[in-house]
Write a protein that holds these residues in place. Structure first.
Motif, PDB file in Angstrom:
ATOM      1  N   MET A  11      10.407  67.337   2.200  1.00 12.19           N
ATOM      2  CA  MET A  11       9.893  66.315   1.204  1.00 12.19           C
ATOM      3  C   MET A  11      11.329  66.248   0.185  1.00 12.19           C
ATOM      4  O   MET A  11      12.032  67.206  -0.012  1.00 12.19           O
ATOM      5  N   ASN A  12      11.451  64.928  -0.214  1.00 14.24           N
ATOM      6  CA  ASN A  12      12.754  64.832  -1.042  1.00 14.24           C
ATOM      7  C   ASN A  12      12.381  65.071  -2.573  1.00 14.24           C
ATOM      8  O   ASN A  12      11.425  65.489  -2.788  1.00 14.24           O
ATOM      9  N   LYS A  13      13.510  65.189  -3.356  1.00 11.63           N
ATOM     10  CA  LYS A  13      13.472  65.498  -4.838  1.00 11.63           C
ATOM     11  C   LYS A  13      12.229  64.949  -5.580  1.00 11.63           C
ATOM     12  O   LYS A  13      11.323  65.435  -6.204  1.00 11.63           O
ATOM     13  N   PRO A  14      12.200  63.537  -5.421  1.00 10.24           N
ATOM     14  CA  PRO A  14      11.147  62.978  -6.392  1.00 10.24           C
ATOM     15  C   PRO A  14       9.828  63.189  -5.746  1.00 10.24           C
ATOM     16  O   PRO A  14       8.809  63.246  -6.604  1.00 10.24           O
ATOM     17  N   GLN A  15       9.778  63.393  -4.429  1.00 12.76           N
ATOM     18  CA  GLN A  15       8.290  63.901  -3.986  1.00 12.76           C
ATOM     19  C   GLN A  15       8.120  65.141  -4.412  1.00 12.76           C
ATOM     20  O   GLN A  15       6.899  65.459  -5.029  1.00 12.76           O
ATOM     21  N   HIS A  16       9.052  66.098  -4.387  1.00  9.37           N
ATOM     22  CA  HIS A  16       8.777  67.400  -4.829  1.00  9.37           C
ATOM     23  C   HIS A  16       8.123  67.459  -6.275  1.00  9.37           C
ATOM     24  O   HIS A  16       7.309  68.100  -6.741  1.00  9.37           O
ATOM     25  N   LYS A  17       8.997  66.503  -7.182  1.00  9.73           N
ATOM     26  CA  LYS A  17       8.452  66.664  -8.424  1.00  9.73           C
ATOM     27  C   LYS A  17       7.114  66.152  -8.527  1.00  9.73           C
ATOM     28  O   LYS A  17       6.470  66.734  -9.435  1.00  9.73           O
ATOM     29  N   GLN A  18       6.772  64.850  -7.969  1.00  7.88           N
ATOM     30  CA  GLN A  18       5.380  64.413  -7.950  1.00  7.88           C
ATOM     31  C   GLN A  18       4.355  65.567  -7.399  1.00  7.88           C
ATOM     32  O   GLN A  18       3.551  65.648  -8.292  1.00  7.88           O
ATOM     33  N   ALA A  37       8.563  70.811 -12.767  1.00  9.92           N
ATOM     34  CA  ALA A  37       8.797  69.673 -12.453  1.00  9.92           C
ATOM     35  C   ALA A  37       9.808  68.622 -13.375  1.00  9.92           C
ATOM     36  O   ALA A  37      10.386  68.023 -12.787  1.00  9.92           O
ATOM     37  N   GLY A  38       9.806  69.048 -14.445  1.00 10.78           N
ATOM     38  CA  GLY A  38      10.790  68.645 -15.373  1.00 10.78           C
ATOM     39  C   GLY A  38      12.084  68.727 -15.012  1.00 10.78           C
ATOM     40  O   GLY A  38      13.137  67.872 -14.998  1.00 10.78           O
ATOM     41  N   SER A  39      12.459  70.165 -14.574  1.00  9.93           N
ATOM     42  CA  SER A  39      13.889  70.525 -14.065  1.00  9.93           C
ATOM     43  C   SER A  39      14.251  69.635 -12.767  1.00  9.93           C
ATOM     44  O   SER A  39      15.331  69.558 -12.343  1.00  9.93           O
ATOM     45  N   LEU A  40      13.278  68.929 -11.786  1.00 11.33           N
ATOM     46  CA  LEU A  40      13.568  68.230 -10.591  1.00 11.33           C
ATOM     47  C   LEU A  40      13.828  66.854 -11.157  1.00 11.33           C
ATOM     48  O   LEU A  40      13.910  65.898 -10.061  1.00 11.33           O
ATOM     49  N   ASN A  41      13.736  66.371 -12.483  1.00 11.43           N
ATOM     50  CA  ASN A  41      13.913  64.970 -12.746  1.00 11.43           C
ATOM     51  C   ASN A  41      15.211  64.532 -12.269  1.00 11.43           C
ATOM     52  O   ASN A  41      16.197  65.177 -12.563  1.00 11.43           O
ATOM     53  N   GLU A  42      15.267  63.222 -11.919  1.00 11.64           N
ATOM     54  CA  GLU A  42      16.623  62.671 -11.593  1.00 11.64           C
ATOM     55  C   GLU A  42      17.408  62.607 -12.979  1.00 11.64           C
ATOM     56  O   GLU A  42      16.447  61.626 -13.865  1.00 11.64           O
ATOM     57  N   GLY A  43      18.461  62.648 -13.201  1.00 10.90           N
ATOM     58  CA  GLY A  43      19.047  62.469 -14.314  1.00 10.90           C
ATOM     59  C   GLY A  43      18.451  63.846 -15.343  1.00 10.90           C
ATOM     60  O   GLY A  43      18.613  65.060 -14.896  1.00 10.90           O
ATOM     61  N   VAL A  92       1.469  64.484   2.455  1.00 13.68           N
ATOM     62  CA  VAL A  92       1.982  64.539   3.979  1.00 13.68           C
ATOM     63  C   VAL A  92       3.305  64.968   4.042  1.00 13.68           C
ATOM     64  O   VAL A  92       3.735  66.198   4.526  1.00 13.68           O
ATOM     65  N   ALA A  93       4.239  65.008   2.993  1.00 16.64           N
ATOM     66  CA  ALA A  93       5.544  65.490   2.968  1.00 16.64           C
ATOM     67  C   ALA A  93       5.414  66.931   2.232  1.00 16.64           C
ATOM     68  O   ALA A  93       6.207  67.515   2.971  1.00 16.64           O
ATOM     69  N   GLY A  94       4.882  67.273   1.675  1.00 17.12           N
ATOM     70  CA  GLY A  94       4.503  68.501   1.055  1.00 17.12           C
ATOM     71  C   GLY A  94       4.053  69.379   2.138  1.00 17.12           C
ATOM     72  O   GLY A  94       4.412  70.481   2.147  1.00 17.12           O
ATOM     73  N   ILE A  95       3.152  68.841   2.969  1.00 15.92           N
ATOM     74  CA  ILE A  95       2.611  69.850   4.024  1.00 15.92           C
ATOM     75  C   ILE A  95       3.579  70.048   4.934  1.00 15.92           C
ATOM     76  O   ILE A  95       3.705  71.120   5.601  1.00 15.92           O
ATOM     77  N   GLU A  96       4.439  69.012   5.377  1.00 14.19           N
ATOM     78  CA  GLU A  96       5.452  69.073   6.330  1.00 14.19           C
ATOM     79  C   GLU A  96       6.469  70.155   5.963  1.00 14.19           C
ATOM     80  O   GLU A  96       6.851  70.817   6.639  1.00 14.19           O
ATOM     81  N   SER A  97       6.618  69.959   4.715  1.00 16.47           N
ATOM     82  CA  SER A  97       7.844  70.986   4.320  1.00 16.47           C
ATOM     83  C   SER A  97       7.229  72.367   3.875  1.00 16.47           C
ATOM     84  O   SER A  97       8.082  73.348   3.793  1.00 16.47           O
ATOM     85  N   GLY A  98       5.966  72.440   3.949  1.00 14.73           N
ATOM     86  CA  GLY A  98       5.293  73.803   3.684  1.00 14.73           C
ATOM     87  C   GLY A  98       5.056  74.203   2.246  1.00 14.73           C
ATOM     88  O   GLY A  98       4.073  75.179   2.005  1.00 14.73           O
ATOM     89  N   LEU A  99       5.281  73.103   1.405  1.00 17.65           N
ATOM     90  CA  LEU A  99       4.860  73.558  -0.145  1.00 17.65           C
ATOM     91  C   LEU A  99       3.373  73.452  -0.280  1.00 17.65           C
ATOM     92  O   LEU A  99       2.781  74.234  -0.912  1.00 17.65           O
ATOM     93  N   LEU A 100       2.783  72.526   0.408  1.00 19.18           N
ATOM     94  CA  LEU A 100       1.370  71.927   0.174  1.00 19.18           C
ATOM     95  C   LEU A 100       0.471  72.439   1.386  1.00 19.18           C
ATOM     96  O   LEU A 100       0.954  72.489   2.380  1.00 19.18           O
ATOM     97  N   PRO A 101      -0.783  72.796   1.079  1.00 14.72           N
ATOM     98  CA  PRO A 101      -1.670  73.065   2.111  1.00 14.72           C
ATOM     99  C   PRO A 101      -2.200  72.253   2.857  1.00 14.72           C
ATOM    100  O   PRO A 101      -2.219  71.054   2.521  1.00 14.72           O
TER     101      PRO A 101
END
Lengths: 97, 253
Positions: B1-8, B58-64, B182-191
């Motif tokens: 999962m990319n950074k914006p998705q991770h933040k979400q 989540a805030g630490s992953l903000n773009e900018g 879906v992205a979270g599950i693929e990366s392993g972060l989410l169940p």
């Protein structure tokens, strides 16, 4: 508050603190049964990490001595110093006396 | 999962805890008994604690520039909040609050157990590992109340069954995967939400059986929280929660 039909029974709460050797009375609360009393005691009396163990006892099961009998019960102990182990030297190895 | 998705994904975790914590805080001084008043606000504080951790991350992953937990909690608008609709539902009576809590707690516990065991985001794993102990107590507290009320008097049974029937339509959202899931599950972060649902069903059914309550049918499920589309009362909740920091920006204790 104490209308018995509409309120839960009263429980006395005893908490053993981290450093403490025995459970100490900390107060009372209302709960429908023992399980709820433990839960409530956890919430009301251990919020600041006061305890490692909780006892709850139905307040009605506590029999208290009567203040009127205080003289008869306690005064005779006043003048009997020989009941106190003050004449012994305690060895250093003995803690918590 | 990319950074914006991770933040979400992290915002969702934080927002679920924040909004439910805010709702429970509304009970302060109003619960049916002093003991329960303290129990509900204790749970609220646990949730706000979890919020601080998840939103900071989540805030630490903000773009900018990175965002603080306070910025995220108090300076976003309605559409930016991604909590489940279930947790924003008004407190109603005590039974409504307990059922809302019960349905969420068992979901939150299973989710935290997965989060604590994954290695995609070790900070999130550490937050979840700490939260599990709290959520276990929350789930125990709400489950016992569901049993007491369900298996209590005729009135308590009827009222809590009604709460369950009314809140059930918000349970589908917990297990519906969108592109972030879906992205979270693929990366392993989410169940995996299908597996989570099976476990949740088992946990919920066990309590409902003891409570003599009837599990509602899975009918139409209301959704939208994860997209920022909220129910009617949410605007009022936000207005109250955000009024102070918005009236006095940068106010401190």
């Amino acid at each position: 508050m104490s209308d018995s039909k509409n309120s839960w029974p009263l429980w006395e709460v005893f908490i053993r603190s981290k450093q403490g050797l025995g459970h100490k009375h900390v107060g009372s609360l209302h709960a429908a049964d023992a399980e709820m009393a433990i839960g409530n005691a956890r919430d009301v009396y251990t919020r600041r990490q006061e305890g490692v163990s909780i006892w709850v006892v139905p307040a009605e099961n506590i029999t208290a001595s009567s203040p009127e009998n205080a003289e008869a019960l306690f005064d005779p102990a006043n003048d009997k110093v020989y009941r106190h182990p003050t004449f012994f030297v305690l060895p250093d190895e003995v803690n918590h006396m | 999962m990319n950074k914006p998705q991770h933040k979400q994904a992290l915002l969702r975790l934080g927002d679920d805890a924040l909004i439910l914590g805010q709702r429970l805080g509304e009970w302060c001084g109003h619960a049916p008994a002093l003991e329960e008043d303290i129990a509900l606000t204790n749970i609220a504080l646990d949730l706000i604690g979890q919020t601080q951790s998840y939103l900071s991350l989540a805030g630490s992953l903000n773009e900018g520039e990175s965002q603080t937990d306070d910025q995220l909690a108090f300076h976003r608008t309605e559409r930016d909040f991604k909590n489940l609709l279930l947790v924003e539902q008004p407190n109603g009576d005590f039974g409504d609050t307990i059922v809302r809590q019960f349905l969420f707690d068992h979901f939150a516990l299973l989710r935290a157990e997965h989060l604590a065991s994954q290695t995609f985001d070790l900070e999130a794993a550490a937050i979840a590992a700490k939260a599990i102990k709290e959520i276990r107590y929350h789930a125990d507290h709400s489950s016992k109340w569901v049993i007491r009320l369900g298996d209590g008097t005729t009135e308590s049974h009827e009222r809590v069954q009604k709460s369950l029937n009314e809140l059930w339509k918000f349970t589908g959202e917990m297990f519906t995967a969108d592109e972030i899931d879906v992205a979270g599950i693929e990366s392993g972060l989410l169940p995996d939400l299908t597996i989570l649902k099976t476990k949740w069903d088992t946990a919920i059914d066990a309590v409902l059986k003891k409570s003599t309550l009837i599990r509602p049918e899975n009918g139409w499920m209301q959704q939208g929280g994860r997209k920022g589309i909220h129910t009617e009362s949410f605007g009022f909740l936000l207005a109250e929660m955000q009024s102070l920091p918005r009236t006095y920006p940068d106010a401190t204790w």
